[in-house]
Design a protein around this motif. Structure first.
Motif, short mmCIF file in Angstrom:
data_model
loop_
_atom_site.label_atom_id
_atom_site.label_comp_id
_atom_site.label_asym_id
_atom_site.label_seq_id
_atom_site.Cartn_x
_atom_site.Cartn_y
_atom_site.Cartn_z
N GLU A 116 43.13 0.14 1.65
CA GLU A 116 44.02 -0.90 1.12
C GLU A 116 43.72 -2.29 1.68
O GLU A 116 43.92 -3.28 1.00
N ASP A 117 43.25 -2.35 2.94
CA ASP A 117 42.99 -3.66 3.53
C ASP A 117 41.91 -4.42 2.77
O ASP A 117 42.06 -5.61 2.46
N VAL A 118 40.83 -3.75 2.41
CA VAL A 118 39.76 -4.41 1.66
C VAL A 118 40.20 -4.60 0.20
O VAL A 118 39.92 -5.65 -0.39
N THR A 119 40.89 -3.63 -0.35
CA THR A 119 41.35 -3.74 -1.74
C THR A 119 42.26 -4.95 -1.92
O THR A 119 42.16 -5.66 -2.93
N ALA A 120 43.12 -5.20 -0.95
CA ALA A 120 43.99 -6.38 -1.03
C ALA A 120 43.16 -7.67 -1.03
O ALA A 120 43.47 -8.62 -1.77
N GLN A 121 42.11 -7.70 -0.24
CA GLN A 121 41.23 -8.88 -0.22
C GLN A 121 40.51 -9.05 -1.56
O GLN A 121 40.36 -10.17 -2.05
N LEU A 122 40.09 -7.93 -2.16
CA LEU A 122 39.41 -8.00 -3.46
C LEU A 122 40.38 -8.48 -4.55
O LEU A 122 39.98 -9.25 -5.44
N GLN A 123 41.62 -8.07 -4.46
CA GLN A 123 42.62 -8.56 -5.42
C GLN A 123 42.87 -10.05 -5.23
O GLN A 123 43.11 -10.78 -6.20
N GLU A 124 42.80 -10.51 -3.99
CA GLU A 124 42.94 -11.94 -3.72
C GLU A 124 41.77 -12.72 -4.34
O GLU A 124 41.95 -13.80 -4.89
N VAL A 125 40.56 -12.16 -4.24
CA VAL A 125 39.39 -12.79 -4.89
C VAL A 125 39.63 -12.88 -6.40
O VAL A 125 39.37 -13.91 -7.02
N HIS A 126 40.13 -11.81 -6.98
CA HIS A 126 40.42 -11.79 -8.42
C HIS A 126 41.45 -12.86 -8.77
O HIS A 126 41.31 -13.60 -9.76
N ARG A 127 42.50 -12.97 -7.97
CA ARG A 127 43.55 -13.96 -8.21
C ARG A 127 42.98 -15.37 -8.13
O ARG A 127 43.27 -16.22 -8.98
N LEU A 128 42.15 -15.62 -7.13
CA LEU A 128 41.57 -16.96 -6.97
C LEU A 128 40.61 -17.29 -8.11
O LEU A 128 40.53 -18.45 -8.53
N CYS A 129 39.90 -16.29 -8.63
CA CYS A 129 39.04 -16.54 -9.79
C CYS A 129 39.87 -16.96 -10.99
O CYS A 129 39.47 -17.85 -11.76
N GLY A 130 41.02 -16.33 -11.16
CA GLY A 130 41.93 -16.72 -12.24
C GLY A 130 42.41 -18.14 -12.06
O GLY A 130 42.52 -18.90 -13.04
N GLN A 131 42.69 -18.53 -10.83
CA GLN A 131 43.13 -19.91 -10.57
C GLN A 131 42.01 -20.90 -10.84
O GLN A 131 42.27 -22.00 -11.33
N VAL A 132 40.77 -20.54 -10.50
CA VAL A 132 39.64 -21.43 -10.79
C VAL A 132 39.53 -21.65 -12.30
O VAL A 132 39.30 -22.77 -12.76
N GLU A 133 39.73 -20.58 -13.07
CA GLU A 133 39.64 -20.69 -14.53
C GLU A 133 40.75 -21.54 -15.12
O GLU A 133 40.56 -22.19 -16.15
N THR A 134 41.91 -21.55 -14.46
CA THR A 134 43.03 -22.35 -14.99
C THR A 134 42.98 -23.79 -14.49
O THR A 134 43.88 -24.57 -14.79
#
Length: 156
Positions: free
Chosen positions: A85-103
């Motif tokens: 879960e520790d790494v998975t949470a970081q990967l989800q944060e990367v996904h979230r930040l990619c969405g913010q870059v797109e917006t």
């Protein structure tokens, strides 16, 4: 009737355990080989996720620059089965930040870059190939060292 010499009877009696021991050694070696292959395959899959995260960060989270626009989604999907879960949470944060870059967020790309060292530190224990092949002598010496560590007095 002719009697079989004693030495032949002894050899016949020792042959079965010797064959059983040889089969056991071969089975153990095959298990070790299969185990090492599984560990290598797991490492390769984890390394692919790591390299994908690296690509995302190096391209600033801009999807049109990725080899595959769905890369952030794939990283999260693959990572959840390969890491805790520790790494998975970081990967989800990367996904979230990619969405913010797109917006159009101006700070998300920098946050993504700042997050990468922390992701590397969390992935590091999963990426180590710490399995070394010991000889039987090394294994016995290690077991003896462990046994001696339990002694009250130092043994020679």
């Amino acid at each position: 009737m002719s009697e079989v010499p004693a030495w032949i009877q002894i050899l016949q009696a020792l042959l079965t355990p010797a064959i059983a021991l040889a089969v056991g050694v071969i089975a153990y070696r095959q298990w070790r080989t299969a185990h090492e292959k599984v560990m290598l395959d797991l490492f390769e899959k984890r390394f692919e996720v790591f390299m994908s995260v690296r690509e995302i960060v190096s391209k600033g989270g801009i999807r049109r620059l990725f080899r595959d626009p769905g890369l952030p989604n794939e990283v999260v999907a693959r990572g959840r089965f390969l890491f805790d879960e520790d790494v998975t949470a970081q990967l989800q944060e990367v996904h979230r930040l990619c969405g913010q870059v797109e917006t159009g967020s101006t700070t998300a790309s920098g946050e993504l870059y700042d997050l990468f060292p922390s992701i590397m530190a969390k992935m590091d224990p999963y990426m180590r190939m710490t399995h070394k092949r010991n000889t039987m002598r090394e294994w016995l010496l290690e077991r003896n060292r462990i046994r001696l560590s339990y002694a009250d007095e130092k043994q020679q």
